[in-house]
Scaffold this motif. Structure first.
Motif, mmCIF file in Angstrom:
data_model
loop_
_atom_site.group_PDB
_atom_site.id
_atom_site.type_symbol
_atom_site.label_atom_id
_atom_site.label_comp_id
_atom_site.label_asym_id
_atom_site.label_seq_id
_atom_site.Cartn_x
_atom_site.Cartn_y
_atom_site.Cartn_z
ATOM 1 N N GLY A 1 35.291 37.889 38.168
ATOM 2 C CA GLY A 1 33.970 37.850 38.780
ATOM 3 C C GLY A 1 33.790 38.778 39.970
ATOM 4 O O GLY A 1 32.843 39.588 40.010
ATOM 5 N N PRO A 2 34.672 38.712 40.992
ATOM 6 C CA PRO A 2 34.491 39.582 42.168
ATOM 7 C C PRO A 2 34.507 41.069 41.825
ATOM 8 O O PRO A 2 33.692 41.838 42.353
ATOM 9 N N TYR A 3 35.408 41.469 40.926
ATOM 10 C CA TYR A 3 35.464 42.884 40.574
ATOM 11 C C TYR A 3 34.215 43.323 39.829
ATOM 12 O O TYR A 3 33.628 44.380 40.126
ATOM 13 N N LEU A 4 33.774 42.528 38.859
ATOM 14 C CA LEU A 4 32.586 42.898 38.091
ATOM 15 C C LEU A 4 31.347 42.961 38.982
ATOM 16 O O LEU A 4 30.504 43.856 38.827
ATOM 17 N N ALA A 5 31.247 42.026 39.918
ATOM 18 C CA ALA A 5 30.104 42.045 40.836
ATOM 19 C C ALA A 5 30.108 43.309 41.681
ATOM 20 O O ALA A 5 29.058 43.929 41.901
ATOM 21 N N LYS A 6 31.285 43.729 42.138
ATOM 22 C CA LYS A 6 31.399 44.955 42.931
ATOM 23 C C LYS A 6 31.130 46.185 42.072
ATOM 24 O O LYS A 6 30.457 47.129 42.504
ATOM 25 N N LEU B 1 38.346 46.086 48.771
ATOM 26 C CA LEU B 1 38.047 46.101 47.333
ATOM 27 C C LEU B 1 38.576 44.821 46.684
ATOM 28 O O LEU B 1 39.662 44.349 47.037
ATOM 29 N N PRO B 2 37.825 44.253 45.737
ATOM 30 C CA PRO B 2 38.345 43.109 44.976
ATOM 31 C C PRO B 2 39.398 43.582 43.987
ATOM 32 O O PRO B 2 39.466 44.764 43.648
ATOM 33 N N SER B 3 40.200 42.662 43.500
ATOM 34 C CA SER B 3 41.284 43.016 42.593
ATOM 35 C C SER B 3 40.745 43.472 41.240
ATOM 36 O O SER B 3 39.867 42.848 40.657
ATOM 37 N N PHE B 4 41.286 44.590 40.757
ATOM 38 C CA PHE B 4 41.000 45.048 39.397
ATOM 39 C C PHE B 4 42.054 44.514 38.435
ATOM 40 O O PHE B 4 41.745 44.084 37.328
ATOM 41 N N TYR B 5 43.298 44.512 38.845
ATOM 42 C CA TYR B 5 44.379 43.988 38.022
ATOM 43 C C TYR B 5 44.249 42.474 37.964
ATOM 44 O O TYR B 5 44.035 41.839 38.988
ATOM 45 N N PRO B 6 44.336 41.840 36.781
ATOM 46 C CA PRO B 6 44.176 40.382 36.689
ATOM 47 C C PRO B 6 45.152 39.658 37.619
ATOM 48 O O PRO B 6 46.353 39.892 37.585
#
Length: 679
Positions: free
Chosen positions: A363-368, A159-164
Motif C-alpha cells: 500500500g505505501p509504495y503504490l500510494a507513493k 521512500l516507502p519500501s519497494f522490496y516486500p
C-alpha cells in the motif's frame, strides 16, 4: 479429465456455485481449525529451533571449513529427526495416539531443519552467504526494520519500501523484542522461520491427504528446500508451502459436475470448497508480502487453474446438455457457458483476498508511486545467467534428486487423468516451464522474467510428485508380486537409506554458502574462522565517529558510501544503493549516479556545499570514502545488461581539496576516510 480419487487422497467436496445459508459458518470453522493447528505447530517448531540454536551456541565449535566435527554432528541430528518422523508415520498408520504422532512429526521436522542448518553454522553468527552478494542488502533491510517498524526503504530516506517487507518486518520485530541487532538475529530467525514453515506445510498437507503420507511428503519437500532454497530464507518458506497450496487451489477451483450431482443432499453440508478459496487467497496474499517473483508465479499457476476449470466446466455442461438417444425431445439444460461462472467467480474472490492482504505491505509504495514523477530505476529484471537461457530438466541429472524428479515426472504423466494431486502439481510444473519460456522470449524486448530463480520451486514440486510416485509405485509392485511378506520392509529400507544419503549431503551442497559465513567479518568485527578480518572490523569506529560528529540518530542520517555493507550493520540511510537492480524504482538510481559524478568534478568546497544544498534528493550528511593518493574514492556500479555479469564497477574520485573547509570534518579510520558535513 477424470477425477477418480486415489487412496490416500482426500476426496473432493462438491459445491454449489455460491455458498448456501449456513455455509459461511462452515468456512469460518474450517479456516479457524486449520489456522489453530498451524499456530500450535508453529509454536512447537519455534521452541525446538530456539532450544537447538541456544544449545549449539553454548559450545565453542571449530569452524565448519576447517573441521568435520560439526558435519558429523549434523548427520547425527538428521538421523535422530528421521527416527522421530518414522515413529510418527508408524503411529499414524496404526491409528494410535494421533496427537502424539502429530507432535512427533512437528518435532522431527523442526529438528531436521535446525540441525541441518544450525549445526554447520554453529561457530558463526552469520547465516548462509554471510554478508556477501545478495545477503548484504537482505541484512540491510532486516537492520532497517529492526530499527523501526515503519515500512521504510532499506536504503533511501523518505521512500516507502519497494522490496516486500513481510519476512523482514517480522524479523525486525523479533530482533527488537530480543534486543538484538538485525545482522545478528538474521541466522537464528532464518532457521527458526524455516522450521516453522515446514510444520505449517505439514499441517496443510494433512488437511489434503492421508496423515502418514503428509509426513513423508513434507519431509521430502523440506529436505530439497533446505538444500536448494535455504540461502534465500524468505523465499524458501514460500517454496515449502507452494505444493500443498496448489493442491488446495485446484480443489477450490475445479468442482466437477458429476461429483456435485452424485452427492446426496445430506452429505453436502460442507463448505463447498470456499474454505479452500479463502486459504488460497490468504496464501497468495501472504506470498506477495514476502517475495514478488514467487507470488507472481503462484498467481500465474492459480490463474491457469481457474481458466482450465472454466473450460472443463463448460465441456462437462455441454456433455450433460446433449440430446439423449431416446424418443423424447432434446434434454434442455442450462446454457453451457454459464458453467464457467462459478470457477471464474472463485478465481476473482481469490484475487480479491490476496490483493487485500498484499496491500498491507504494498500500500505505501503504490500510494507513493501514483504521485511520483521521478524517473524509475527499471533494472530489477535485467539479469540473464546461463541457467536462465535454457529449460531446467532436473529429471535427467544423474543423482538421487534427479532420480526422484524423474519418478515424479513419470507419476505426473501417469496420474494426470485420475489424481487431483497430480493435476494440481502438474499445472504448477507447467506454469514454471511456461514462465521460463516467456522469460526467454522477453529477452527480445530487453528484459527478463528472472526464470532462473524458479529452479528450487521446480525441484520441490517434482520431489513432492516423486514422493507420491514412490509410495504408489511401491504399492503397485507389492500387489503385482502377490504381496510378498518382506516387500514392505524392502521399500521402507530403500526410502530411508535414500533419504539419509540425500540429507547428509546437504552440507556439501551448501558448502560455499557455509564457508562464506565463516570467512566474512561480522558486525562485531570478528571472523568465525579466526583468520584475518576485513575492513568491516573498522565499522564500529566509523559508527562512533559518525554519531559523535553529526549528533543525530542513525535513522536520521544519510551516508554516501560504496561500502554499503556498513548499512547492513548500522541503520543509516544511504544516498545510493549497492546496485540498480535492488534499488527502489522511485529513487532514480541513474540520476543519483550522474549527480555523484558531477559533484566529484567540482572545484571548490563552496561549490560542493551549494550542490548539496540544491540536491533533488536528501543530500548526504556524511561521506564514507576509501583513500587513493590525493583523492577519496567511491567504487560504484552500473547496469550493463544484457552482458553477464550484468553489473560493471567503476570508480569516482573526489579531490581532497573539495573538503578543505571548516564546514567539513575529515577523519581517517583504517582504510576509510569519514567526512561529515556541517550545514
Amino acid at each position: 479429465m477424470s477425477t477418480a480419487t486415489a487412496a490416500g487422497e482426500a476426496p473432493p467436496r462438491p459445491a454449489d456455485p455460491a455458498p448456501p445459508p449456513g455455509r459461511t459458518a462452515l468456512v469460518v470453522r474450517q479456516v479457524a481449525a486449520g489456522v489453530g493447528e498451524a499456530v500450535l505447530a508453529a509454536v512447537v517448531a519455534a521452541m525446538v529451533a530456539a532450544a537447538g540454536l541456544v544449545a549449539f551456541s553454548m559450545v565453542q565449535w571449530p569452524a565448519f571449513n576447517s573441521s568435520n566435527v560439526t558435519r558429523a554432528l549434523t548427520t547425527v541430528g538428521q538421523v535422530g529427526a528421521a527416527v522421530l518422523l518414522a515413529v510418527a508415520i508408524a503411529l499414524l498408520r496404526l491409528r494410535k495416539w494421533p496427537w502424539a504422532a502429530k507432535l512427533l512429526s512437528w518435532v522431527g521436522l523442526s529438528t531436521f531443519v535446525t540441525f541441518t542448518l544450525g549445526m554447520p553454522l554453529a561457530a558463526t553468527k552469520l547465516y548462509l552467504f554471510g554478508v556477501s552478494v545478495d545477503q548484504e542488502f537482505r541484512t540491510e533491510f532486516l537492520t532497517r526494520l529492526t530499527d523501526s517498524a515503519a515500512l521504510r526503504d532499506m536504503t533511501y530516506a523518505d521512500l516507502p519500501s519497494f522490496y516486500p517487507a513481510g519476512w523482514f518486518w517480522i524479523g525486525g520485530r523479533v530482533a527488537n523484542l530480543l534486543g538484538m541487532d538485525g545482522w545478528e538475529v538474521f541466522k537464528p530467525y532464518a532457521i527458526g522461520f524455516l522450521a516453522v514453515a515446514a510444520v505449517v506445510a505439514l499441517v496443510l498437507w494433512s488437511k489434503l491427504i492421508r496423515a502418514d503420507w503428509a509426513v513423508g511428503v513434507t519431509a521430502a519437500s523440506t529436505a530439497v528446500t533446505v538444500a536448494y532454497a535455504a540461502p534465500e530464507a524468505y523465499s524458501a518458506v514460500i517454496v515449502l508451502l507452494l505444493p500443498p497450496a496448489l493442491v488446495l487451489a485446484w480443489g477450490a477451483l475445479y468442482r466437477p459436475l458429476e461429483d456435485v450431482r452424485s452427492t446426496a443432499p445430506a452429505e453436502r453440508r460442507t463448505a463447498g470448497g470456499w474454505g479452500a478459496v479463502v486459504g488460497t487467497g490468504l496464501f497468495l496474499g501472504w506470498a506477495a508480502t514476502f517475495y514478488t517473483l514467487y507470488f507472481l508465479v503462484a498467481a500465474f499457476a492459480v490463474a491457469l487453474m481457474g481458466l482450465l476449470s472454466a473450460v472443463l466446466a463448460v465441456r462437462e455442461q455441454r456433455t450433460a446438455n446433449r440430446p439423449r438417444r431416446t424418443g423424447s425431445a432434446v434434454d434442455t439444460g442450462r446454457p453451457a457457458w454459464r458453467a464457467a461462472v462459478p470457477p471464474l467467480t472463485r478465481l476473482v474472490v481469490i484475487g480479491v483476498i490476496s490483493g487485500l492482504v498484499a496491500l498491507l505491505v504494498w500500500g505505501p509504495y503504490l500510494a507513493k508511486a501514483l504521485r511520483n514523477t521521478t524517473a524509475s530505476s527499471g533494472t530489477a529484471l535485467h539479469y540473464l545467467p546461463e541457467s536462465g537461457a535454457e529449460l531446467p530438466l532436473p529429471m535427467f541429472h544423474f543423482s538421487l534428486l534427479g532420480a526422484l524428479c524423474l519418478l515424479g515426472t513419470i507419476w505426473l504423466v501417469l496420474r494426470a487423468a485420475s489424481s487431483r494431486r497430480a493435476q494440481a502439481l502438474g499445472i504448477g510444473v507447467a506454469a514454471i516451464y511456461l514462465w521460463t519460456l516467456l522469460s526467454m522470449a522477453a529477452t527480445a524486448a530487453g528484459t527478463t522474467l528472472l526464470s532462473f530463480r524458479l529452479e528450487p520451486v521446480l525441484l520441490v514440486l517434482l520431489a513432492v510428485a516423486g514422493a507420491f510416485g514412490f509410495v504408489e509405485g511401491a504399492r503397485a509392485i507389492y500387489q503385482a508380486l502377490n504381496e510378498p511378506a518382506r516387500f514392505r520392509l524392502v521399500a521402507i529400507v530403500v526410502a530411508t537409506v535414500g533419504a539419509l544419503a540425500f540429507t547428509q549431503n546437504i552440507p556439501h551442497v551448501l558448502a560455499s554458502e557455509i564457508t562464506t559465513a565463516y570467512t566474512d567479518t561480522d558486525g562485531d568485527g570478528f571472523r568465525a574462522d579466526k583468520r584475518g578480518v576485513s575492513a568491516v572490523s573498522h565499522y564500529g569506529k566509523v559508527d562512533a565517529a559518525l554519531t559523535a560528529q553529526t549528533a543525530r540518530p542513525r535513522s536520521d542520517t544519510v551516508v554516501l558510501t560504496a561500502d554499503t555493507s556498513f548499512l547492513s550493520f548500522y541503520p543509516y540511510f544511504g544516498y545510493q544503493a549497492l546496485t540498480s537492480h535492488y534499488a527502489n524504482p522511485l529513487a532514480d538510481f541513474a540520476g543519483r549516479a550522474a549527480t555523484i559524478e558531477r559533484w566529484s568534478k567540482l572545484k571548490t568546497p563552496q561549490e560542493l556545499l551549494d550542490a548539496l544544498a540544491t540536491s533533488p534528493w536528501r543530500a548526504p550528511d556524511a561521506f564514507l570514502f576509501r583513500r587513493s593518493g590525493d583523492a577519496y574514492t567511491l567504487r560504484l556500479s552500473k547496469d550493463v545488461y544484457p552482458n553477464d555479469p550484468n553489473v560493471e564497477r567503476y570508480t569516482v574520485s573526489f579531490p581532497k581539496e573539495l573538503f578543505a573547509d571548516p564546514r567539513f570534518t575529515t577523519t581517517d579510520i583504517g582504510p576509510f576516510t569519514l567526512v561529515t558535513v556541517h550545514r
